[in-house]
Scaffold this active site. Structure first.
Site, PDB file in Angstrom:
ATOM      1  N   GLU A 284       0.284  -1.625   0.042  1.00  0.00           N
ATOM      2  CA  GLU A 284       0.271   0.324  -0.650  1.00  0.00           C
ATOM      3  C   GLU A 284       1.030   1.296  -0.041  1.00  0.00           C
ATOM      4  OE1 GLU A 284      -2.428  -2.787   1.226  1.00  0.00           O
ATOM      5  OE2 GLU A 284      -0.373  -2.403   1.863  1.00  0.00           O
ATOM      6  N   ASP A 326      21.225  22.001 -27.718  1.00  0.00           N
ATOM      7  CA  ASP A 326      21.351  23.427 -28.559  1.00  0.00           C
ATOM      8  C   ASP A 326      22.926  23.623 -27.806  1.00  0.00           C
ATOM      9  OD1 ASP A 326      20.522  25.295 -30.077  1.00  0.00           O
ATOM     10  OD2 ASP A 326      20.757  26.468 -28.071  1.00  0.00           O
ATOM     11  N   ASP A 633      18.373  26.770 -24.568  1.00  0.00           N
ATOM     12  CA  ASP A 633      17.486  27.625 -24.015  1.00  0.00           C
ATOM     13  C   ASP A 633      16.526  28.947 -25.059  1.00  0.00           C
ATOM     14  OD1 ASP A 633      19.746  28.811 -26.057  1.00  0.00           O
ATOM     15  OD2 ASP A 633      20.963  29.045 -24.546  1.00  0.00           O
ATOM     16  N   ASN A 699       6.511  -8.435   1.235  1.00  0.00           N
ATOM     17  CA  ASN A 699       4.601  -8.898   1.000  1.00  0.00           C
ATOM     18  C   ASN A 699       4.933 -10.465   0.809  1.00  0.00           C
ATOM     19  OD1 ASN A 699       4.888  -6.258   1.117  1.00  0.00           O
ATOM     20  ND2 ASN A 699       3.231  -6.079  -0.375  1.00  0.00           N
ATOM     21  N   GLU A 702       4.910 -11.891   3.897  1.00  0.00           N
ATOM     22  CA  GLU A 702       3.459 -11.907   4.359  1.00  0.00           C
ATOM     23  C   GLU A 702       2.602 -13.295   3.692  1.00  0.00           C
ATOM     24  OE1 GLU A 702       2.436  -7.780   3.410  1.00  0.00           O
ATOM     25  OE2 GLU A 702       4.310  -7.800   4.897  1.00  0.00           O
ATOM     26  N   ASP A 731       7.609  -0.973   7.272  1.00  0.00           N
ATOM     27  CA  ASP A 731       7.971  -1.215   5.799  1.00  0.00           C
ATOM     28  C   ASP A 731       7.703   0.042   5.152  1.00  0.00           C
ATOM     29  OD1 ASP A 731       8.462  -3.889   6.424  1.00  0.00           O
ATOM     30  OD2 ASP A 731       6.650  -4.349   4.316  1.00  0.00           O
TER      31      ASP A 731
END
EC number: 7.2.2.10
Length: 890
Positions: A284, A326, A633, A699, A702, A731
């Protein structure tokens, strides 16, 4: 219509106007109704509200919003509120970064002259430039900005500065004659004055032939609006990652619900478990952390004199494979400088660049005193006397008022000791015959304190050679023989081969009190010598180009200047290899976009190009798969700057148009600063890879914890709010600190990343899965040990799993700093990371031990003895892999 090909009679007939009366007010009103006001159209502006809502179109953000709805539907309101908060904060950050976006057309519009002198009903009247219409007769003089596109019908020593439009630094000599060549580039149309350009010398009268969007400036505005805005590689990679994660999350949810129902669990609890896995699958905090990491990179770049206008473009520099630059004002200083003086058969080199009167003189590579070299003295003094320009120091900068070539001669004189005060106190100008394009020279008659008078003439070498009967040689005036003329022509060719613009100086002593006419003055002269002048390269550019080459980045020069000038500058900068090719505007016109794409890889210099050409060149490189940075420029650079993957403009000399079209502004106008920006861009991308590796490995851990529990018919080791806490808080802080990691030593020795390189390239996917697997195994083992010890106290076992997961991830973060091993980099090089890890540990302890938070996060206090279990299990994943890597190396 091609007005530059028309004579005056045809021009007046085509525009239906009169040189004596101009237009009537009635006719002006009619033409205003037909053509509209003399203004550049503005693009559609995005409202603040729409800009804010646009921040929520990102695919990852939409995934998070979907997770919010599901969490709310299942009654997990804490989860829903937490996700909404993250999405909202991310949206606010993005909104404020992009608030000052599309202002290019407004800046372009403001370049127009506010007022001009126009002939209306027989009288010269000062009017707002927006009221000009085709057919208006206008006049302009030195210092004026041209208000519309004008066909010149009268020119008196007229020169116009067009560098912002064409890229050429030398003012263009203008005339009133019709041009016979049918196809000429913008910079070669010498009988037209264009909107937004500046008169540097003389005066003129002309007929307005184009207003508003029907001007050369208007065509640029059209291109500026049509030039696309591309998404950056980072945005494309994160979009891809978001899609992968949502598919993974949906598959896991379906799998968990199906397996659970088959095993006899109730639908609601299985749906809750599925949502937990979905939350675990999606990091998330990733969008917010990416935004913060980019913002931190922006702050570092500001310290290195680079201002980022569009946040995601920071990363784009890191994978740039082409820099289209340029020449004028970017690679060079846009300040004409005398570098060579030839007189009496000797050539002196002049050091220093720009208008600062600082620099030495050398002869045969030995420094000399100007006082000991009379021919050099006279060349410098006469160049200052035959001169209408002035240089003053303002705010620490030497600023030129007048013609750049005269500024170069004036600066050289001051380097030689001829100050403004010395010249004005010792010499008086009696008469002046101004420069005009027909004579190609300027003459003054001066008198010194001894009442001795001299005619001094400067101008085109070929003209002065014809007007001279003698030449200064070996300390005296000698006959200008064919032999001496051949020698002078050889010197001219040598100077021209170095792209030097040459100015000749001649003189003649006259009697006291004598004031000859222009015809009498400009003949029977003594050729004194030649000055070689160039717009010098910036001293630091050569090294910057070399370092870019070592980083696998090709530098391409794009300029409106002539081929020989561009070639000489490119060679001086060591930009042009032996096999490198040069292409001019005429060759570009003959190639289609597809044909150019086939040959563009061998070209290093593009000369005599128009704004349309610059756009075509950038697109050709993009079609070949390159990530293109365009620096410049001027107004003429703006469309290509906007089309490029990243546009880079100059902060001091850059026009507002170029700045507003760009993504990056170099505060000090230093091309070399782009090298630092590239280095920072590469480092930012590598740091983003580091925290993606860190977050996704977490993750994966998990997800596997939850899957292992289900496969083993165990209760859920983690509840959704714990997973969300780990993803956003535990995290988040270390991930942000990884975004501040210093670059590794070889970052500018690597080739640019391929534009299509995926997020998981270079074994990142394997590292995510392998580290995540071990983190998951360690966490589930800790949970099983404690749960089987006391099955009645599920909350305690879940807290053990929570603490093990957090600590395992915090140890793993140090492994993410290196592509090899946790031991290969000093952990104390990034003190922010040390602070983030300690803060995350402290927050974890607060969640575990602070009573008001325990019911929210389903935690209970852990005994000191079990902390040994937690710490031991947490260390296994990182140190097990580090040990295996060390063994493999041995």
């Amino acid at each position: 219509m091609k007005f530059h090909e028309m004579g005056q009679t045809d021009l007046l007939e085509a525009t239906n106007t009169s040189m004596k009366q101009g237009l009537t007010e009635k006719e002006v009103k009619k033409r205003l109704d037909k053509h509209g006001p003399n203004e550049l159209q503005e693009g559609k502006k995005t409202s603040a509200l729409l800009l804010f809502f646009a921040q929520f179109k990102d695919f990852m953000v939409l995934v998070l919003l979907a997770a919010t709805l599901i969490s709310g539907f299942l009654g997990e309101y804490v989860d829903a509120v937490a996700i909404i908060a993250i999405v909202f904060v991310n949206g606010i950050l993005g909104f404020f970064q992009e608030r000052r976006a599309e202002q290019s057309l407004q800046a372009l519009k403001e370049l127009s002259t506010p007022h001009v002198m126009a002939l209306r009903e027989g009288s010269w009247t000062k009017i707002p430039s927006k009221e000009l219409v085709p057919g208006d007769i206008v006049k302009f003089t030195s210092g004026d900005r041209i208000g519309a596109d004008v066909r010149i019908v009268e020119a008196r020593s007229l020169e116009i500065e067009e560098s912002a439009l064409t890229g050429e630094s030398i003012p263009v000599v203008k005339h009133a004659d019709k041009l016979k060549k049918p196809d000429v580039s913008l910079g070669d149309i010498t009988n037209m004055a264009f909107m937004g350009t500046i008169v540097t010398r003389g005066s003129g009268v002309g007929v307005v032939v184009g207003t508003g969007m029907n001007t050369a400036m208007g065509k640029i505005a059209d291109m500026l609006e049509s030039a696309g805005t591309l998404s950056t590689p980072l945005q494309r990679r994160l979009e891809q990652l978001g899609k992968i994660l949502i598919v993974v999350a949906l598959l896991l949810t379906v799998l968990v619900v199906a397996v659970g129902v088959i095993q006899g669990h109730d639908l609601y609890s299985m749906f809750l478990a599925g949502v937990s896995l979905a939350v675990a699958a999606i990091p998330e905090g990733l969008p917010a952390i990416v935004t913060v990491a980019l913002s931190l990179g922006v702050q570092r770049m500001i310290k290195q004199k680079s201002i980022v206008r569009k946040l995601p473009a920071v990363e784009t520099l890191g994978c740039a494979s082409i820099i289209c630059s340029d020449k004028t004002g970017t690679m060079t200083q846009n300040k004409m400088t005398v570098t060579h003086v030839w007189s009496g058969g000797k050539t002196w080199r002049v050091a220093g660049a720009g208008y600062e009167p600082k620099g030495s003189f050398t002869l045969n590579e030995k420094e000399i005193s100007v006082n000991e070299h009379k021919p050099l003295q006279q060349m410098l003094l006469f160049g200052a006397l035959c001169n209408n320009s002035n240089i003053e120091k303002r705010d620490g900068e030497y600023v030129l008022d007048g013609d750049p070539t005269e500024g170069a001669l004036l600066t050289a004189a001051r380097k030689g000791g001829f100050s403004k005060e010395f010249v004005e106190s010792n010499y008086r100008v009696i008469e002046e015959f101004p420069f005009d394009s027909a004579r190609k020279m300027m003459t003054v008659i001066v008198e010194n304190q001894d009442r001795k008078r001299y005619i001094i003439t400067k101008g085109a070498p070929d003209v002065l050679m014809q007007r001279s009967s003698r030449i200064y040689y070996d300390g005296s005036a000698a006959l200008f023989s064919n032999e001496r003329k051949a020698e002078t022509e050889a010197v001219l060719r040598h100077l021209a081969s170095q792209a030097l613009r040459t100015i000749a100086v001649a003189y003649r002593p006259i009697k006291a009190g004598e004031t000859p006419s222009m015809e009498q003055a400009e003949k029977d002269l003594t050729m004194l010598g030649l000055s070689g002048i160039i717009d010098p390269p910036r001293p630091e550019v050569r090294q910057a180009i070399k370092e870019c080459r070592e980083a696998g980045i090709k530098t391409v020069m794009i300029t409106g200047d002539h081929v020989e000038t561009a070639k000489a500058i490119a060679k001086d900068l060591r930009l042009l290899p032996k096999s490198g090719k040069i292409m001019d505007g005429k060759m570009l016109n003959e190639l289609s976009q597809e044909e150019l794409s086939h040959v563009v890889e061998d070209v290093y210099v593009f000369a005599r190009v128009s704004p349309e050409h610059k756009l075509k060149i950038v697109k050709a490189y993009q079609e070949n798969g390159h990530i293109v940075a365009m620096t410049g420029d001027g107004v003429n650079d703006a469309p290509a700057i906007k089309q490029a993957d990243i546009g880079v403009s100059m902060g001091i000399t850059g026009t507002d148009v170029a700045k507003e079209a760009s993504s990056l502004v170099l505060v000090d106008d230093n091309f070399a600063t782009i090298k630092s920006a590239i280095k920072e861009g590469r480092n930012i991308y590598e740091n983003i890879r580091k925290f993606i590796r860190y977050l996704l490995a977490s993750n994966v851990g998990e997800i596997l914890v939850m899957l292992f529990a289900m496969l083993l018919a165990l209760p859920l080791p983690l509840v959704p709010i714990q997973i969300l806490w780990v993803n956003l808080v535990t995290d988040g802080l270390p991930a942000m600190a990884l975004g501040m990691d210093q670059p590794e030593g070889d970052v500018m020795k690597r080739k640019p990343r391929h534009p299509k390189e995926g997020v998981f390239a270079r074994k990142l996917g394997w590292k995510v899965v392998s580290r995540g697997f071990l983190i998951g195994v360690a966490t589930i083992l800790a949970f099983i040990i404690v749960y089987h010890r006391n099955p009645e106290n599920l909350a305690y076992a879940q807290t053990i799993a929570f603490a093990t997961l957090v600590l395992a991830q915090l140890i793993h973060v140090f492994d993410c700093r290196s592509e090899t091993s946790v031991f290969s980099r000093n952990p104390f090089q990034n003190l922010y990371l040390i602070g983030a890890v300690l803060s995350s540990i402290l927050l974890m302890l607060v969640v575990i031990y602070y009573p008001p938070l325990q019911p929210i996060f389903h935690t209970v206090a852990i005994t000191p003895g079990d902390w040994m279990l937690v710490i031991g299990m947490s260390a296994i994943p990182t140190f097990l892999l580090a040990g295996s890597l060390l063994t493999r190396k041995k």
